[in-house]
Scaffold this motif. Structure first.
Motif, mmCIF file in Angstrom:
data_model
loop_
_atom_site.group_PDB
_atom_site.id
_atom_site.type_symbol
_atom_site.label_atom_id
_atom_site.label_comp_id
_atom_site.label_asym_id
_atom_site.label_seq_id
_atom_site.Cartn_x
_atom_site.Cartn_y
_atom_site.Cartn_z
ATOM 1 N N ASP A 1 0.817 -1.215 0.000
ATOM 2 C CA ASP A 1 0.000 0.000 0.000
ATOM 3 C C ASP A 1 0.851 1.266 0.000
ATOM 4 O OD1 ASP A 1 0.936 -0.312 2.551
ATOM 5 O OD2 ASP A 1 -1.024 -0.231 3.524
ATOM 6 N N GLU A 2 2.067 1.200 0.537
ATOM 7 C CA GLU A 2 2.932 2.389 0.512
ATOM 8 C C GLU A 2 3.346 2.713 -0.918
ATOM 9 O OE1 GLU A 2 3.810 4.584 2.791
ATOM 10 O OE2 GLU A 2 2.422 3.582 4.155
ATOM 11 N N ALA A 3 3.676 1.717 -1.702
ATOM 12 C CA ALA A 3 4.030 1.953 -3.105
ATOM 13 C C ALA A 3 2.832 2.508 -3.865
ATOM 14 C CB ALA A 3 4.522 0.665 -3.749
ATOM 15 N N LEU A 4 1.652 2.009 -3.566
ATOM 16 C CA LEU A 4 0.449 2.520 -4.223
ATOM 17 C C LEU A 4 0.193 3.973 -3.835
ATOM 18 C CD1 LEU A 4 -1.926 -0.578 -3.848
ATOM 19 C CD2 LEU A 4 -1.233 0.462 -6.018
ATOM 20 N N ARG A 5 0.363 4.299 -2.556
ATOM 21 C CA ARG A 5 0.114 5.662 -2.118
ATOM 22 C C ARG A 5 1.098 6.634 -2.789
ATOM 23 N NH1 ARG A 5 1.381 8.955 2.572
ATOM 24 N NH2 ARG A 5 2.658 7.287 3.449
ATOM 25 N N GLY A 6 2.366 6.256 -2.874
ATOM 26 C CA GLY A 6 3.337 7.119 -3.541
ATOM 27 C C GLY A 6 3.027 7.304 -5.006
ATOM 28 N N THR A 7 2.555 6.258 -5.665
ATOM 29 C CA THR A 7 2.213 6.358 -7.088
ATOM 30 C C THR A 7 1.052 7.324 -7.289
ATOM 31 O OG1 THR A 7 2.965 4.087 -7.480
ATOM 32 C CG2 THR A 7 1.458 5.049 -9.100
ATOM 33 N N LEU A 8 0.026 7.240 -6.445
ATOM 34 C CA LEU A 8 -1.118 8.132 -6.572
ATOM 35 C C LEU A 8 -0.728 9.585 -6.294
ATOM 36 C CD1 LEU A 8 -3.936 6.014 -4.907
ATOM 37 C CD2 LEU A 8 -3.801 6.675 -7.299
ATOM 38 N N GLU A 9 0.133 9.813 -5.318
ATOM 39 C CA GLU A 9 0.557 11.188 -5.024
ATOM 40 C C GLU A 9 1.256 11.806 -6.225
ATOM 41 O OE1 GLU A 9 2.942 10.759 -1.559
ATOM 42 O OE2 GLU A 9 1.230 10.759 -0.175
ATOM 43 N N ARG A 10 2.080 11.023 -6.942
ATOM 44 C CA ARG A 10 2.771 11.571 -8.113
ATOM 45 C C ARG A 10 1.810 11.723 -9.290
ATOM 46 N NH1 ARG A 10 6.474 7.836 -6.272
ATOM 47 N NH2 ARG A 10 6.107 6.416 -8.020
ATOM 48 N N LEU A 11 0.849 10.811 -9.416
ATOM 49 C CA LEU A 11 -0.116 10.916 -10.516
ATOM 50 C C LEU A 11 -1.029 12.122 -10.342
ATOM 51 C CD1 LEU A 11 -1.368 7.259 -11.188
ATOM 52 C CD2 LEU A 11 -0.224 8.753 -12.837
ATOM 53 N N LEU A 12 -1.512 12.345 -9.115
ATOM 54 C CA LEU A 12 -2.531 13.366 -8.874
ATOM 55 C C LEU A 12 -1.958 14.664 -8.325
ATOM 56 C CD1 LEU A 12 -5.198 11.049 -7.188
ATOM 57 C CD2 LEU A 12 -5.020 11.663 -9.603
ATOM 58 N N GLY A 13 -0.714 14.654 -7.866
ATOM 59 C CA GLY A 13 -0.140 15.849 -7.260
ATOM 60 C C GLY A 13 -0.799 16.189 -5.947
ATOM 61 N N ASP A 14 -1.323 15.202 -5.234
ATOM 62 C CA ASP A 14 -2.073 15.417 -3.988
ATOM 63 C C ASP A 14 -1.665 14.314 -3.018
ATOM 64 O OD1 ASP A 14 -3.883 15.697 -1.942
ATOM 65 O OD2 ASP A 14 -5.654 15.769 -3.222
ATOM 66 N N PRO A 15 -1.260 14.675 -1.780
ATOM 67 C CA PRO A 15 -0.850 13.633 -0.817
ATOM 68 C C PRO A 15 -2.006 12.818 -0.261
ATOM 69 C CG PRO A 15 -0.839 15.784 0.225
ATOM 70 C CD PRO A 15 -1.123 16.025 -1.219
ATOM 71 N N GLY A 16 -3.241 13.219 -0.492
ATOM 72 C CA GLY A 16 -4.370 12.493 0.066
ATOM 73 C C GLY A 16 -4.521 12.723 1.544
ATOM 74 N N GLN A 17 -5.520 12.119 2.140
ATOM 75 C CA GLN A 17 -5.739 12.273 3.563
ATOM 76 C C GLN A 17 -6.154 10.951 4.177
ATOM 77 O OE1 GLN A 17 -9.418 14.955 2.734
ATOM 78 N NE2 GLN A 17 -9.820 14.056 4.755
ATOM 79 N N ARG A 18 -5.796 10.791 5.434
ATOM 80 C CA ARG A 18 -6.115 9.564 6.155
ATOM 81 C C ARG A 18 -7.505 9.683 6.767
ATOM 82 N NH1 ARG A 18 -3.518 4.434 6.730
ATOM 83 N NH2 ARG A 18 -4.338 3.442 8.612
ATOM 84 N N VAL A 19 -8.374 8.744 6.436
ATOM 85 C CA VAL A 19 -9.731 8.699 6.998
ATOM 86 C C VAL A 19 -9.947 7.289 7.531
ATOM 87 C CG1 VAL A 19 -12.183 8.950 6.575
ATOM 88 C CG2 VAL A 19 -10.554 10.427 5.371
ATOM 89 N N GLY A 20 -9.928 7.181 8.858
ATOM 90 C CA GLY A 20 -10.083 5.865 9.456
ATOM 91 C C GLY A 20 -8.930 4.963 9.090
ATOM 92 N N ASP A 21 -9.246 3.794 8.494
ATOM 93 C CA ASP A 21 -8.213 2.829 8.121
ATOM 94 C C ASP A 21 -7.880 2.894 6.627
ATOM 95 O OD1 ASP A 21 -10.617 1.918 7.219
ATOM 96 O OD2 ASP A 21 -10.431 -0.119 7.993
ATOM 97 N N ALA A 22 -8.157 4.012 5.971
ATOM 98 C CA ALA A 22 -7.906 4.128 4.529
ATOM 99 C C ALA A 22 -7.393 5.511 4.191
ATOM 100 C CB ALA A 22 -9.197 3.827 3.753
ATOM 101 N N TRP A 23 -6.727 5.604 3.040
ATOM 102 C CA TRP A 23 -6.324 6.888 2.461
ATOM 103 C C TRP A 23 -7.315 7.247 1.372
ATOM 104 C CZ3 TRP A 23 -2.294 9.952 4.066
ATOM 105 C CH2 TRP A 23 -1.403 9.381 4.973
ATOM 106 N N VAL A 24 -7.697 8.511 1.311
ATOM 107 C CA VAL A 24 -8.675 8.930 0.302
ATOM 108 C C VAL A 24 -8.142 10.143 -0.460
ATOM 109 C CG1 VAL A 24 -10.624 8.070 1.669
ATOM 110 C CG2 VAL A 24 -9.916 10.451 1.886
ATOM 111 N N TRP A 25 -8.543 10.229 -1.743
ATOM 112 C CA TRP A 25 -8.254 11.374 -2.598
ATOM 113 C C TRP A 25 -9.584 11.869 -3.156
ATOM 114 C CZ3 TRP A 25 -4.944 7.457 -1.774
ATOM 115 C CH2 TRP A 25 -3.601 7.754 -1.580
ATOM 116 N N ASP A 26 -9.958 13.061 -2.798
ATOM 117 C CA ASP A 26 -11.221 13.644 -3.264
ATOM 118 C C ASP A 26 -10.980 14.215 -4.649
ATOM 119 O OD1 ASP A 26 -13.634 14.837 -3.664
ATOM 120 O OD2 ASP A 26 -13.592 16.088 -1.859
ATOM 121 N N VAL A 27 -11.513 13.558 -5.664
ATOM 122 C CA VAL A 27 -11.266 13.984 -7.045
ATOM 123 C C VAL A 27 -12.564 14.400 -7.733
ATOM 124 C CG1 VAL A 27 -9.191 12.585 -7.296
ATOM 125 C CG2 VAL A 27 -11.433 11.595 -7.842
#
Length: 870
Positions: free
Chosen positions: A843-869
């Motif tokens: 999941d860390e590799a996935l989170r880093g990939t999404l941050e570079r794709l979207l230019g957004d670090p996302g936010q932690r909500v409960g037991d998941a990371w979310v990106w409001d797009v």
């Protein structure tokens, strides 16, 4: 006292010490045990002067199962002889304590010689399920030999004698409460072997030289049911004449009114008595056998039932999530008044052609209230557990109705057909290949049509059953029809003249069935093949069984090794052979021993053909093409319509019911050998006879156990399923997803990972998902309208593939302008409102990939990371 040197009507001289057992009412004289029960007490109740049945029965023989001509003292049934009127003609153990019961390997239909029913038998006329168990032929036609004891009947009239090519020989009748009352409207010709001796020798035998033939009185001797000249049958008014056709006036008599001299009185008595009801043993078996199968199924799924909220069948891989989604989405659409053939809740916004997937509308739609009330996992467990038990029960019923009246043999055959190794493999994940209880019902109707009964009625029922099976599983129906066709052709080749009379009623019934089924399935099938998101076929590549897969043990069998089995199969759910060498050796031995029987030839041939087809287009020894291959028979079907989408290794599943039926015949043969040993052992002592019979039964049981124990399945393994993200469980996803938008799991659901389908079910389909696990077209439909081929899952999109690769490799990719542009386009195509990354491997590799794709670090909500797009 008996008059020596004389046989009664319907008796046969076997040349054995027991040859004098009373069959038509008079014993063969000169035999030590003639007419006696176990050589001690008179069993035939023969009167002085050669007058049979002159009102005399042996009250001291509690097991006396026969009376003279079926008439007891004073014309009333002997209440102490529950098997009154039994005869060897139906494979019964005449004169033995077990006479008239099915437990000793013989039929429990109390039918006397010449087709006379068992007078006064409390169980006569009832089978385990309350169906008629006692069959009487028309106009005195003897039931004995009137069944093809070894014929599964497809294409062959079940009434034909083994080796007898006469159509309808000895046609039995077995419907209605009378159980033994012939019905001119419906011959029970589908009863192909029940109640007949499992030998190649006709049951109506040629008498020994100097012995009157069956049903023919000796010269100067009154026939059964015929009083001596000037001597009326004591206490029996209106006794008629006729060899082998005694008349027994009374409420339990099942002789037709037209044959009784006092027809009006007999009819009135029968009307007053009411229909014959099943006896206690039949009623108990009707409950105990299905209950036993259900208990076995519950033990198999004990881990799943232990905690339906959390337990997951580990060998199902992603399929439990998929099937629970199918059950839940069907309930959602049916109860919501929406189209159950299509949905956009998965593969949003394109949608899924549900009819082109295995949603099992034949069960998922009727069980929609269960799904809505108790959840999709409950429906999943009920369908698997109940479906497996129902399938075993249906095969048991078919075997007992058409192949053997031995209850234990039918139970064994049903268990093998439903719990065979390939069935257990699919029991982890594929209810469409496990819930097969309609298939035996289809076989039964086809056999009825072959007998030429009520073509219109049976054809209509066949059409309804075929339509139902289409909504349960089309691939299973294709496998079954292929097996039935092979069996019919092989059986017709073994008994060609007997098959000819079956052609016309069968074709007529099929035409009626098509007229009933086509209107019911026409639109759903049109939608499946030509509707939105339809596809032509799915290419699986080589999927045949290796030769070793046929003789090895499955991963979940008692003698199996999971690593060995997985090396010889596609995955744990596709271990489609694995019968084990001991079982196959036994089947070969049974086939050789019973080879003269047409049904054995057809059953064994069907299993061989099915196994050969399952080897695929290229036959290998251990599944490695580099070790060398041989061309396989699947090449003939590989590219044909319908067959092109079949996983060919699944054809080995057709072997399961064929093997079950062969083993049922094997146990019947053991039981009959034991019964024969008890009757005709050279040592007259009763204990020695019992020991000899017991030895045969124990030897047979040991042989069967040695072959079957290694493949007995262990309980299916379960694990805890991943939790639903708290964002979804508590409804907080609504802050991010607006109407018309989708929730995008990371990575997207696919055949490689489908946990997100469980999220959607838990949220009651409040949001749609892009991607998914389903069957659909590989590309968009071309402008010329040509339908594309199919694939598992959604049409690939760049961002979905990128995220999937990171999930399973753990290596972050290089992200450049092209990848970012593709991500924006894909998110727009999916109408994404939010991306949700649950805790998972890499999941860390996935989170880093999404941050570079979207230019957004996302936010932690409960037991998941979310990106409001959105």
């Amino acid at each position: 006292m008996r008059e020596p040197g004389r046989t009664g009507s319907g008796a046969r001289n076997t040349g054995s010490p027991d040859g004098g057992t009373a069959e038509g009412g008079t014993a063969v004289g000169g035999a030590p045990d003639a007419g006696t029960a176990e050589g001690r007490a008179p069993d035939a109740a023969t009167a002085d002067g050669g007058t049979p049945g002159a009102g005399s029965v042996d009250s001291g023989a509690p097991d006396a199962g026969t009376t003279d001509g079926g008439i007891t003292d004073g014309g009333a049934p002997d209440s102490r002889a529950p098997a009154v009127g039994t005869a060897d003609a139906g494979g019964l153990d005449a004169g033995s304590p077990d006479a008239g019961t099915g437990d000793d390997g013989a039929s429990d239909s109390g039918v006397a010689d010449g087709g006379t029913p068992d007078v006064g038998s409390p169980d006569a006329g009832t089978g385990d399920d309350g169906a008629p168990d006692s069959w009487t032929a028309d106009a005195g036609t003897p039931q004995a030999g009137g069944q093809d004891a070894e014929g599964l009947g497809a294409g062959v009239p079940p009434g034909a004698e083994p080796g007898d090519d006469r159509p309808g020989a000895g046609m039995p009748y077995a419907d209605g409460p009378g159980a033994g009352m012939p019905e001119a409207e419906e011959p029970a010709a589908e009863e192909f072997g029940a109640g007949t001796p499992e030998t190649d020798e006709p049951a109506v035998r040629t008498p020994a030289p100097g012995t009157p033939g069956a049903g023919t009185p000796a010269p100067g001797t009154p026939g059964a049911g015929t009083p001596a000249p000037g001597t009326p049958a004591a206490g029996t008014p209106g006794v008629g004449t006729g060899a082998g056709m005694p008349y027994a006036k009374g409420p339990d008599s099942r002789i037709r009114d037209t044959e009784h001299p006092d027809a009006d009185a007999a009819a009135a008595l029968r009307a007053a008595a009411g229909p014959k009801r099943p006896g206690p043993r039949a009623r108990l078996a009707a409950v105990a056998v299905p209950a036993g199968y259900l208990l076995a199924s519950l033990l198999l799924y004990a881990g799943l039932w232990a905690d339906l909220d959390r337990r997951y069948l580990v060998d199902s891989m992603r399929d439990q999530n998929q099937w629970e989604w199918f059950f839940a989405v069907t309930a959602h659409h049916v109860l919501g008044g929406e189209n159950p053939l299509f949905t956009t809740l998965q593969n949003f916004p394109l949608g899924v052609n549900l009819m082109a997937n295995t949603v099992m509308l034949g069960l998922s739609a009727p069980l929609a209230p269960v799904t809505a009330l108790f959840g999709a996992t409950t429906t999943w467990a009920v369908v698997l557990t109940g479906g497996l038990a129902a399938t075993a029960t249906a095969w048991y019923w078919l075997i007992r109705r058409h192949l053997t009246r031995n209850r234990a043999a039918a139970v064994l055959g049903g268990a093998v057909a439903a719990f065979a190794p390939p069935m257990i493999s699919h029991a982890n994940a594929h209810p469409n290949l496990v819930v097969l209880f309609v298939v035996p019902l289809i076989v039964d109707r086809a056999l009825r049509l072959c007998a030429g009964g009520r073509v219109l009625r049976d054809g209509a029922v066949l059409g309804l059953l075929m339509a139902w099976q289409i909504f349960l599983g089309e691939e299973a129906l294709l496998l079954a029809v292929t097996g039935m066709l092979v069996f019919a052709l092989l059986h017709a080749a073994a008994a060609p003249r007997a098959a000819l009379p079956a052609v016309r009623p069968l074709l007529g019934g099929l035409a009626v069935g098509a007229a009933v089924a086509v209107p019911l399935v026409a639109y759903p099938l049109y939608w499946q093949f030509f509707g939105d998101r339809s596809y032509k076929s799915i290419e699986h590549g080589p999927t045949g069984n290796s030769l070793l897969a046929l003789v090895e043990f499955s991963g979940r069998a008692l003698a199996g090794d999971p690593a060995t089995a997985e090396a010889l199969s596609l995955n744990p759910t596709e271990q489609n052979a694995f019968y084990g060498w001991p079982l196959l050796a036994l089947v070969i031995g049974v086939t050789a021993a019973l080879w003269r029987r047409p049904a054995v030839k057809a059953l064994a041939g069907t299993a061989v053909v099915a196994a050969a087809l399952s080897l695929g287009a290229e036959i290998t020894l251990a599944g490695r093409p580099e070790d060398g291959t041989l061309p396989g028979p699947w090449r003939l079907l590989d590219k044909q319509p319908l067959f092109e989408s079949v996983i060919e290794s699944r054809y080995a599943m057709v072997c399961a019911p064929a093997i079950g039926m062969l083993l049922a015949l094997a146990w019947t043969s053991f039981a009959e050998a034991a019964a024969t040993a008890r009757r005709s052992a050279p040592v007259p002592d009763d204990r020695d006879r019992r020991n000899r019979a017991l030895l045969i039964r124990v030897a047979g049981a040991l042989v069967l156990c040695a072959a079957l124990l290694p493949v007995v399945p262990k309980p299916l393994e379960t694990v805890d399923r991943p939790d639903v993200p708290t964002l979804v469980a508590n409804g907080n996803w609504r802050k991010y997803v607006q109407p018309g938008e989708s929730l995008v799991p990371v990575p997207l659901p696919s055949p490689a990972g489908a946990d997100a389908l469980h999220w959607q079910v838990a949220a009651d389909f409040a949001f749609p998902l892009p991607g998914g696990y389903f069957n659909g077209p590989a590309t968009e439909r071309r402008e010329d309208g040509e339908i594309p081929g199919g694939i598992y899952g959604a049409v690939p999109r760049p961002t979905a593939e990128l995220l999937r690769d990171v999930r399973y490799s753990g290596e972050p990719p290089v992200i450049g302008p092209a990848e970012r542009r593709a991500a924006r386009e894909d998110l727009e195509f999916w109408r994404a409102g939010v991306l949700v990354l649950q805790e998972q491997p890499n999941d860390e590799a996935l989170r880093g990939t999404l941050e570079r794709l979207l230019g957004d670090p996302g936010q932690r909500v409960g037991d998941a990371w979310v990106w409001d797009v959105g």
